[in-house]
Write an enzyme that holds these catalytic residues in place. Structure first.
Site, PDB file in Angstrom:
ATOM      1  N   GLU A 293       3.435  22.198  -3.674  1.00 53.57           N
ATOM      2  CA  GLU A 293       2.717  20.934  -3.449  1.00 53.57           C
ATOM      3  C   GLU A 293       1.333  21.014  -4.090  1.00 53.57           C
ATOM      4  O   GLU A 293       0.620  22.009  -3.911  1.00 53.57           O
ATOM      5  CB  GLU A 293       2.580  20.694  -1.952  1.00 53.57           C
ATOM      6  CG  GLU A 293       1.756  19.470  -1.580  1.00 53.57           C
ATOM      7  CD  GLU A 293       1.480  19.393  -0.094  1.00 53.57           C
ATOM      8  OE1 GLU A 293       1.251  18.281   0.404  1.00 53.57           O
ATOM      9  OE2 GLU A 293       1.480  20.444   0.582  1.00 53.57           O
ATOM     10  N   LYS A 357       5.931  11.125  -1.057  1.00 48.97           N
ATOM     11  CA  LYS A 357       5.988  11.592   0.329  1.00 48.97           C
ATOM     12  C   LYS A 357       6.006  10.410   1.292  1.00 48.97           C
ATOM     13  O   LYS A 357       5.159   9.519   1.224  1.00 48.97           O
ATOM     14  CB  LYS A 357       4.797  12.498   0.617  1.00 48.97           C
ATOM     15  CG  LYS A 357       4.825  13.181   1.982  1.00 48.97           C
ATOM     16  CD  LYS A 357       3.656  14.159   2.110  1.00 48.97           C
ATOM     17  CE  LYS A 357       3.689  14.898   3.425  1.00 48.97           C
ATOM     18  NZ  LYS A 357       2.553  15.841   3.559  1.00 48.97           N
ATOM     19  N   CYS A 416       5.711  19.466   2.530  1.00 49.98           N
ATOM     20  CA  CYS A 416       4.881  20.054   3.592  1.00 49.98           C
ATOM     21  C   CYS A 416       5.263  19.554   4.985  1.00 49.98           C
ATOM     22  O   CYS A 416       6.284  19.933   5.550  1.00 49.98           O
ATOM     23  CB  CYS A 416       3.419  19.800   3.282  1.00 49.98           C
ATOM     24  SG  CYS A 416       2.265  20.755   4.317  1.00 49.98           S
TER      25      CYS A 416
END
Length: 552
Positions: A293, A357, A416
């Site tokens: 990321e 995301k 994440c």
């Protein structure tokens, strides 16, 4: 004035039960907090589940004493809150790390992660213990009552304000071990409910009833032992065969730059290190390369020089990389935290697939103004967003989905924080059944060097157990590894020579494990097919058992 505590049941435990039940005031709060802190040892990297059993048993015995007080609701709430505060403080002390990356700006607000965060989440546990007290009884029913209300509290914690399901009770079992396999049946929330019962069962051995009889008091313990035995046997049988590898090979690469240095004009230095990896690490033309990321401290897709460097070394391989992405929409633009899939066409690295995301971190990536009133003022006090680039926060992607890059097996993308949520991997769009693996990219450098990265990795591995899909995970200064469809680690990144001072690289090239496929060619598990149904059925069963064993 409350009546004196008289303990009955297993004689050896009576004095301890009486001592805990008699605690009052600050002594009760302090000991509850110590029990909660001790319980944190039951999770990664330690996985000392007996610590959780001891702590939960002690809390229930203290609830016995609180229930006998005149203001029992308040007493129960405070014990549950103190237990939660100790648990969240020790288990998530690492949340203070982002405030220390630029201490001159944010150290003064370190009370937020060390007081406000654990204290706020502990309110949920305090409410659960107070509500459980409404139905409390000295009989073994209190074990079932406690399990039901705490399991519901964990469900609330996993969804309230976006949710923060960190260190759910079910993740005490080491991922990839026999008992962790139960998550494939009902998911991590069902495993949490079962784990709560197992940890609470010993509390039934002693109570305040005058009634004699060992069998009734021992029933929950016997049931818990049977559950553990069957769970271990089923899980061991599931793990009896070694991991099966697919035809695809992944190369995981993390440069390992410290978070404090990443945005201090080191963009070219980071890019050069990844360029060295592309050039020097052993690899074949069809390999799948994955970076973490926010691998580079700038918008990769808008940086022609970075794309030139990648184009020079990528060849026929595919690159999956996490990057901040800015699109022009208004004066400041819109930022997304994204996964980009690049392949070379006519000698140039081109974007072929993109994922934005979907589940953003509250107060970190999602602006506080969108969560609570007066959030604009609060967000100015907090450390910058994940990459210190999107000053006003990120824009969430439309929905979780499966990516279908050409010549690659379809995969589910998780960035994440998203890898904490079982519903994302289970409901990743209408083509979910065609997914063959999971890609997780993360920036664990935010978590510091303590328990945070290990906890994050352990919880991520449960997504593989729940879905029957292998996982390739690349985390900046965290666990960079490959996990099979049963949560077993098959390969882990190793440091590469040539790191600048303070950097800790992590690189590994390894075959990608195969998914668990049923007769229809679909990667699936009972949880994947039926979702949380087993959780709710077990919750009803425990409620019935609590009612049938209830005594005033």
């Amino acid at each position: 004035m409350s009546e004196p505590i008289r303990s009955h049941g297993f004689t050896a435990l009576g004095p301890l039960h009486e001592a805990l039940a008699k605690l009052r005031g600050w002594a009760a709060l302090g000991f509850s907090a110590l029990l909660g802190a001790f319980a944190a040892l039951a999770f990664a990297p330690f996985h000392l589940t007996p610590a959780l059993i001891i702590s939960v048993t002690g809390l229930i015995w203290m609830m016995d004493g609180a229930r006998g007080q005149t203001r029992w609701g308040r007493a129960l709430f405070m014990r549950g809150w103190a237990f939660g505060y100790g648990f969240f403080l020790i288990g998530m002390y690492w949340t203070a790390s982002p405030f220390l990356i630029e201490p001159e700006k944010h150290a003064v607000f370190i009370w937020m992660p060390l007081i406000a965060l654990p204290g706020g989440m502990a309110l949920i546990w305090g409410a659960a213990t107070a509500l459980a007290g409404t139905f409390w009884s000295a009989s073994p029913s209190r074990v079932f009552i406690f399990s039901v209300f705490m399991a519901l509290a964990e469900l609330v914690r996993g969804h309230l304000f976006g949710g923060f399901p960190w260190n759910l009770f079910g993740t005490t079992w080491s991922p990839g071990g026999a008992l962790s396999q139960a998550a494939a049946l009902g998911g991590v929330y069902w495993l949490t409910l079962i784990t709560l019962f197992i940890c609470a069962a010993p509390a039934a051995l002693v109570d305040t009833r005058d009634a004699r009889g060992v069998i009734g008091r021992a029933f929950p313990v016997v049931a818990a032992v049977i559950l553990v035995g069957f769970g271990w046997a089923w899980g061991a049988q599931r793990l009896a065969t070694p991991p099966v590898m697919s035809e695809n090979t992944v190369v995981l690469m993390d440069a390992g730059i410290p978070q404090a240095d990443k945005y201090m004009g080191n963009g070219e230095k980071v890019l050069a290190r990844y360029g060295e990896f592309l050039r020097d690490i052993e690899s074949d033309p069809n390999d799948i390369i994955i970076w973490p990321e926010g691998a580079l401290p700038f918008d990769l897709l808008a940086n022609t020089y970075a794309l030139d460097v990648i184009s020079a070394y990528l060849g026929n391989r595919t690159l999956i990389v996490g990057t901040t992405r800015r699109s022009l929409d208004g004066a400041e633009g819109v930022y997304n935290n994204s996964i980009a899939v690049l392949q070379t066409e006519a000698g140039r690295a081109e974007l072929i697939r993109l994922y934005d995301k979907h589940r953003l971190v509250p107060f970190g990536e999602l602006p506080a103004a969108e969560i609570i009133p007066f959030g604009h003022s609060l967000s100015g006090l907090l450390p910058g967003a994940m990459q210190q680039m999107a000053k006003n926060g990120f824009e969430p992607g439309s929905e979780p989905t499966v990516l279908f890059p050409r010549d690659l097996p379809p995969f589910i993308s998780l960035i994440c924080y998203e890898a904490l949520f079982p519903e994302i991997t289970r409901k990743a769009g209408p083509q979910r059944d065609q997914a063959r693996w999971i890609v997780v990219v993360s920036n664990d450098a935010w978590f510091g060097s303590g328990m945070g990265p290990a906890q994050h990795y352990a919880q991520n591995r449960y997504r593989s157990i729940e879905t029957g899909l292998p996982m390739a995970r690349v985390a900046s200064r965290g666990a960079t590894a490959v996990v099979d469809a049963f949560g077993r680690e098959t390969a882990r990144g190793q440091r590469v020579s040539g790191d600048p001072d303070g950097w800790v690289s992590s690189v590994v090239r390894t075959p990608l494990p195969a998914p668990v496929i049923n007769a229809d060619g679909i990667a699936t598990t009972p949880y994947q097919r039926f979702g949380p149904a087993l959780f709710w059925l077990t919750l009803v069963l425990f409620s019935v058992l609590a009612f049938t064993s209830w005594r005033r």
